[in-house]
Design an enzyme around this catalytic site. Sequence first.
Site, PDB file in Angstrom:
ATOM      1  N   GLU A  45      -2.113  -7.344  50.640  1.00 30.84           N
ATOM      2  CA  GLU A  45      -3.446  -6.651  50.189  1.00 30.84           C
ATOM      3  C   GLU A  45      -4.999  -8.019  50.328  1.00 30.84           C
ATOM      4  O   GLU A  45      -4.847  -8.993  49.750  1.00 30.84           O
ATOM      5  CB  GLU A  45      -2.910  -6.938  48.343  1.00 30.84           C
ATOM      6  CG  GLU A  45      -4.173  -6.195  47.672  1.00 30.84           C
ATOM      7  CD  GLU A  45      -4.124  -5.852  46.495  1.00 30.84           C
ATOM      8  OE1 GLU A  45      -2.699  -5.942  45.774  1.00 30.84           O
ATOM      9  OE2 GLU A  45      -4.706  -4.965  45.690  1.00 30.84           O
ATOM     10  N   ARG A 279      11.255 -14.181  46.677  1.00 30.91           N
ATOM     11  CA  ARG A 279      10.568 -14.953  47.370  1.00 30.91           C
ATOM     12  C   ARG A 279      10.787 -16.620  47.725  1.00 30.91           C
ATOM     13  O   ARG A 279      11.324 -16.889  46.660  1.00 30.91           O
ATOM     14  CB  ARG A 279       9.010 -14.589  45.879  1.00 30.91           C
ATOM     15  CG  ARG A 279       8.915 -13.224  45.495  1.00 30.91           C
ATOM     16  CD  ARG A 279       8.654 -13.405  44.613  1.00 30.91           C
ATOM     17  NE  ARG A 279       7.023 -13.551  44.592  1.00 30.91           N
ATOM     18  CZ  ARG A 279       5.326 -13.773  45.287  1.00 30.91           C
ATOM     19  NH1 ARG A 279       5.952 -11.985  45.039  1.00 30.91           N
ATOM     20  NH2 ARG A 279       4.548 -14.124  45.010  1.00 30.91           N
ATOM     21  N   LYS A 289      -1.141 -15.456  43.510  1.00 30.39           N
ATOM     22  CA  LYS A 289      -2.697 -15.728  43.937  1.00 30.39           C
ATOM     23  C   LYS A 289      -3.412 -15.404  42.498  1.00 30.39           C
ATOM     24  O   LYS A 289      -4.505 -16.116  42.683  1.00 30.39           O
ATOM     25  CB  LYS A 289      -2.738 -14.142  44.761  1.00 30.39           C
ATOM     26  CG  LYS A 289      -3.208 -13.363  45.977  1.00 30.39           C
ATOM     27  CD  LYS A 289      -3.577 -12.372  47.007  1.00 30.39           C
ATOM     28  CE  LYS A 289      -2.124 -11.965  47.775  1.00 30.39           C
ATOM     29  NZ  LYS A 289      -3.116 -10.689  48.334  1.00 30.39           N
TER      30      LYS A 289
END
Length: 578
Positions: A45, A279, A289
């Site tokens: 994204e 992850r 982020k």
Amino acid sequence: MDRWPSVAPPMSNEAPKNDFIRQLIQEDRKGGKRGGRVQTRFPPEPNGFLHIGHAKSICLNFGIAKDFGGRCFLRFDDTNPATEEELFIRSIEQDVRWLGFDWGADLRFASDYFDAIYEHAEALIEAGKAFVCDLSSDEMRELRGVPGQPGKESPHRSRSVAESLELFRKMRAGEFPDGSRTLRAKIDMASPNFNLRDPVLYRIKRQPHPKTGTKWVIYPMYDYAHALSDAIEGTTHSICTLEFEDHRPLYDWCLEVLPIDKWTQRSSDERPNQYEFARMEVTYLLTSKRKLKDLVETKTVADWDDPRMPTIAGLRRRGVPAAALRDFCDRIGVAKAAQQVEFELLDHCIREELDKTAPRAMVVTKPLKVTIETLPAGEITALYAPNHPSNAEMGSRKVALSRELYIEATDFMLDPPKKFFRLGPGREVRLRFGPIIKCERVVTNAAGEVVELVCSHDAASMPGAGGEPRKVKGVIHWVSAEKNAVCEVRNYDRLFAAPEPSDVPEGEDYKKNLNPGSLETLPTAFAELSLAGSAPGSTYQFERLGYYVVDRDSQAERLVVNRTVGLRDSWAKEQSKE
Ligand code: ATP
Ligand code: MG
């Protein structure tokens, strides 16, 4: 230090990669599924810079495509125009390329599919599988229920197909205010999986989009858009992180009920499957982020590419070679259980790569002046220094020896203990690549501080002098005070002092875990002259100090260097003990 239990990385990365996802792909291929075709995608994204966790996902997705002769798309998931920016798109492209991967012509944006995604939504309504809901988000939350108890159906769920279709078209035409209506899937309000309790597929948001401008005032939600984008593009293996495991039933539901096979003109066996892996988290590094953005916005760091940031741009500016980052990602493998890797392994991979590739050089960071009174003033002697201790192909360079030079202030002690094998009054040391010198006198200032050492040199110990080779215990680095490059040294250390920076009690700021000593600037360092004019990005091992990279702030008359890592490899040491 505490050792994290989950991973035992191999010392070498030479074994062929054989993680559970690659094994699943091999099984698919053996069974002839999709004619053996392999297609993956990396779907960031564009709402921030990529970080080290994304590097793992990039290496996995592009690596798999490469290993199986397939394709990997770089697909921007640009479904939320409120947070997305062109700057981030550019940075992501640059980072993926720098890591060594190439998407060729396979660059896409989820927004490329907005028309198709919209048409499929109408098809869903027509099939009685979606409806327009007038509930506010608070009301929706109320009816969604709690774990263990079914939710309640929206009063608008029983709307006719014709009414929903008309309302949806009006949503698209901009006839309703933001947030007043949504399109929801009609699945199961009693499902134990909350993702299946009539999830929202579209919302109204008047927000210009970086790619589609003001064409749309409704935007699809991630889960729905993602499943469709994968299917339209021809993804075979849709690899994501574990938090999407509970979303997989929704992913599969979308592909099952949408007329996607008709659209793609592929058989249902060709549909993509989603696979989840853990992850990657690295001790002392943040991989959120949102927090990285916070560090930039609060000016806690200089920018997204501050060399202390765990962003790919920050690691690059810190001097981390792309090959070291790829090696790191490969070594830790692909796990199904939460994975926390020690940052020492990353440093180890960096050192191992730089040890091979970085030429050696001498830089004095905290200078103390030395005058060799036995050398004539104004005379420069060229000494030869190999650029690498074991790779002759890297050549050699000239190092200027002059009457006045600089050594590290820490290489001298006025009253040294016996085991200090460097300089002290009356003591001898060898200058790296040069002669042995002896400290004859110490010059102090009015405050009693040592400001200069007056030394003599042993002419017979000069390399090439043909004298009897003589050994002294200490060898120190040095730089001519007459021929050198003025240098600013930025010694970076880890940004956080706590192994889990985000781990703070409720209501406390994670920034209290910042390491106050994460940057030490030494503005009056001296580098040997051969470094003058080095291009930004050039890496070196400064003898006895560590690995350094030339920063983009460097100028012709003033070199600026960043410390990448020190020389001491605590990880390799730990491993050899075990
Ligand atoms: P957010 O979606 O909250 O903005 P994100 O970290 O998931 O943050 P994306 O841009 O959605 O960011 O991530 C792109 C891809 O990278 C996703 O497939 C995601 O699963 C993967 N990814 C993100 N963080 C990690 C990580 N720490 N380890 C491995 N893969 C990751
Ligand atoms: Mg995400």
